[in-house]
Design a protein around this motif. Structure first.
Motif, PDB file in Angstrom:
ATOM      1  N   ASN A 112       3.949 -14.599  11.511  1.00 37.10           N
ATOM      2  CA  ASN A 112       3.162 -14.561  10.269  1.00 37.10           C
ATOM      3  C   ASN A 112       2.301 -13.311  10.150  1.00 37.10           C
ATOM      4  O   ASN A 112       1.144 -13.382   9.725  1.00 37.10           O
ATOM      5  CB  ASN A 112       2.278 -15.807  10.146  1.00 37.10           C
ATOM      6  CG  ASN A 112       3.076 -17.075  10.021  1.00 37.10           C
ATOM      7  OD1 ASN A 112       4.156 -17.097   9.453  1.00 37.10           O
ATOM      8  ND2 ASN A 112       2.557 -18.152  10.579  1.00 37.10           N
ATOM      9  N   THR A 113       2.847 -12.168  10.532  1.00 38.58           N
ATOM     10  CA  THR A 113       2.151 -10.894  10.334  1.00 38.58           C
ATOM     11  C   THR A 113       2.890 -10.095   9.266  1.00 38.58           C
ATOM     12  O   THR A 113       4.078 -10.325   9.047  1.00 38.58           O
ATOM     13  CB  THR A 113       2.089 -10.055  11.630  1.00 38.58           C
ATOM     14  OG1 THR A 113       3.410  -9.685  11.999  1.00 38.58           O
ATOM     15  CG2 THR A 113       1.408 -10.812  12.761  1.00 38.58           C
ATOM     16  N   PRO A 114       2.244  -9.124   8.623  1.00 38.29           N
ATOM     17  CA  PRO A 114       2.920  -8.277   7.645  1.00 38.29           C
ATOM     18  C   PRO A 114       3.646  -7.086   8.274  1.00 38.29           C
ATOM     19  O   PRO A 114       4.116  -6.196   7.566  1.00 38.29           O
ATOM     20  CB  PRO A 114       1.773  -7.810   6.741  1.00 38.29           C
ATOM     21  CG  PRO A 114       0.589  -7.788   7.631  1.00 38.29           C
ATOM     22  CD  PRO A 114       0.788  -8.932   8.596  1.00 38.29           C
ATOM     23  N   LEU A 115       3.750  -7.062   9.577  1.00 37.62           N
ATOM     24  CA  LEU A 115       4.386  -5.947  10.290  1.00 37.62           C
ATOM     25  C   LEU A 115       5.831  -5.768   9.817  1.00 37.62           C
ATOM     26  O   LEU A 115       6.610  -6.722   9.808  1.00 37.62           O
ATOM     27  CB  LEU A 115       4.364  -6.245  11.793  1.00 37.62           C
ATOM     28  CG  LEU A 115       4.669  -5.116  12.743  1.00 37.62           C
ATOM     29  CD1 LEU A 115       3.540  -4.090  12.720  1.00 37.62           C
ATOM     30  CD2 LEU A 115       4.831  -5.653  14.153  1.00 37.62           C
ATOM     31  N   THR A 116       6.193  -4.545   9.412  1.00 33.27           N
ATOM     32  CA  THR A 116       7.548  -4.284   8.898  1.00 33.27           C
ATOM     33  C   THR A 116       8.444  -3.572   9.902  1.00 33.27           C
ATOM     34  O   THR A 116       9.663  -3.620   9.764  1.00 33.27           O
ATOM     35  CB  THR A 116       7.506  -3.456   7.601  1.00 33.27           C
ATOM     36  OG1 THR A 116       6.819  -2.229   7.858  1.00 33.27           O
ATOM     37  CG2 THR A 116       6.803  -4.226   6.485  1.00 33.27           C
ATOM     38  N   THR A 117       7.835  -2.885  10.888  1.00 31.74           N
ATOM     39  CA  THR A 117       8.637  -2.203  11.912  1.00 31.74           C
ATOM     40  C   THR A 117       7.990  -2.387  13.277  1.00 31.74           C
ATOM     41  O   THR A 117       6.772  -2.534  13.384  1.00 31.74           O
ATOM     42  CB  THR A 117       8.766  -0.687  11.640  1.00 31.74           C
ATOM     43  OG1 THR A 117       7.461  -0.112  11.611  1.00 31.74           O
ATOM     44  CG2 THR A 117       9.495  -0.405  10.340  1.00 31.74           C
ATOM     45  N   LEU A 118       8.831  -2.343  14.283  1.00 32.41           N
ATOM     46  CA  LEU A 118       8.345  -2.395  15.659  1.00 32.41           C
ATOM     47  C   LEU A 118       8.248  -0.974  16.189  1.00 32.41           C
ATOM     48  O   LEU A 118       8.994  -0.095  15.754  1.00 32.41           O
ATOM     49  CB  LEU A 118       9.298  -3.229  16.521  1.00 32.41           C
ATOM     50  CG  LEU A 118       9.364  -4.708  16.163  1.00 32.41           C
ATOM     51  CD1 LEU A 118      10.480  -5.399  16.934  1.00 32.41           C
ATOM     52  CD2 LEU A 118       8.032  -5.375  16.434  1.00 32.41           C
ATOM     53  N   PRO A 119       7.356  -0.740  17.141  1.00 35.06           N
ATOM     54  CA  PRO A 119       7.180   0.623  17.653  1.00 35.06           C
ATOM     55  C   PRO A 119       8.346   1.066  18.540  1.00 35.06           C
ATOM     56  O   PRO A 119       9.083   0.234  19.081  1.00 35.06           O
ATOM     57  CB  PRO A 119       5.889   0.513  18.474  1.00 35.06           C
ATOM     58  CG  PRO A 119       5.872  -0.897  18.939  1.00 35.06           C
ATOM     59  CD  PRO A 119       6.461  -1.701  17.803  1.00 35.06           C
ATOM     60  N   ARG A 120       8.462   2.348  18.700  1.00 37.12           N
ATOM     61  CA  ARG A 120       9.449   2.923  19.613  1.00 37.12           C
ATOM     62  C   ARG A 120       9.081   2.514  21.035  1.00 37.12           C
ATOM     63  O   ARG A 120       7.915   2.374  21.366  1.00 37.12           O
ATOM     64  CB  ARG A 120       9.480   4.454  19.500  1.00 37.12           C
ATOM     65  CG  ARG A 120       9.825   4.995  18.125  1.00 37.12           C
ATOM     66  CD  ARG A 120      11.188   4.663  17.664  1.00 37.12           C
ATOM     67  NE  ARG A 120      12.171   5.059  18.668  1.00 37.12           N
ATOM     68  CZ  ARG A 120      13.472   4.982  18.499  1.00 37.12           C
ATOM     69  NH1 ARG A 120      13.958   4.504  17.395  1.00 37.12           N
ATOM     70  NH2 ARG A 120      14.295   5.355  19.450  1.00 37.12           N
ATOM     71  N   ARG A 121      10.090   2.317  21.843  1.00 33.29           N
ATOM     72  CA  ARG A 121       9.929   2.012  23.274  1.00 33.29           C
ATOM     73  C   ARG A 121       9.050   0.788  23.539  1.00 33.29           C
ATOM     74  O   ARG A 121       8.278   0.773  24.491  1.00 33.29           O
ATOM     75  CB  ARG A 121       9.437   3.241  24.039  1.00 33.29           C
ATOM     76  CG  ARG A 121      10.454   4.392  24.014  1.00 33.29           C
ATOM     77  CD  ARG A 121       9.931   5.680  24.587  1.00 33.29           C
ATOM     78  NE  ARG A 121       8.802   6.256  23.871  1.00 33.29           N
ATOM     79  CZ  ARG A 121       8.873   6.881  22.709  1.00 33.29           C
ATOM     80  NH1 ARG A 121      10.020   7.014  22.090  1.00 33.29           N
ATOM     81  NH2 ARG A 121       7.788   7.383  22.149  1.00 33.29           N
TER      82      ARG A 121
END
Length: 174
Positions: A112-121
């Protein structure tokens, strides 16, 4: 120049936390539902940091947590570079960015977060919970030691070459 929180130097702030019962004998810091709104830069805990349902909206630079970080149901919008010795729970936060090269020594919950991308590595030793987030893809250089939970995401396929030791649940397109 000393770091301040609540208008106090770091060492006084930590002593006050201990005095008011927010720090136990094991070095765990429990600020769940507390009136504290800021933490000082350079804060180090021997155990966990639990700020669930607090008004803390920003974590400081140089945060070093010996155990887990529970920041569920807080107004956090981003995670700085930090060290965490256990899981990270960001469920029901407004987090839109994670630092690159993030290492999580347990589970990572981004439910339930608005995060659209995950970080590199991104490196997660446990499970990765992405349920009900708008993420649409997993980065090529991700590592997950457990399962990846994708119900309610925009992920339609997962490259079988990704370093995921567990399963992707439910399988994409189901």
């Amino acid at each position: 120049m000393p770091t301040h929180a609540m208008n106090e130097p770091l060492n006084t702030f930590v002593q006050d936390l201990r005095f008011h019962g927010y720090v136990d004998n094991y070095g765990n810091v429990k600020l769940r539902f507390s009136p504290i709104t800021t933490l000082p830069a350079g804060l180090k805990t021997q155990g966990y940091l639990d700020i669930e349902a607090s008004d803390i909206s920003r974590l400081p630079r140089g945060l070093d947590i010996g155990g887990y970080l529970n920041a569920a149901n807080t107004p956090l919008t981003r995670l700085p570079r930090l060290k965490v010795g256990g899981y990270i729970n960001l469920t029901n936060t407004a987090v839109t960015a994670l630092p690159p090269n993030l290492v999580v020594r347990g589970d990572l919950s981004l439910v339930n977060t608005p995060l659209t991308t995950l970080p590199r590595r991104l490196y997660v030793e446990g499970n990765l919970y992405l349920t009900n987030s708008p993420i649409s893809a997993l980065p090529d250089d991700i590592y997950v030691g457990g399962n990846v939970y994708i119900r309610g995401t925009n992920i339609s396929s997962v490259d079988p070459k990704l370093r995921i030791q567990g399963r992707v649940l439910p399988p994409p397109n189901q």
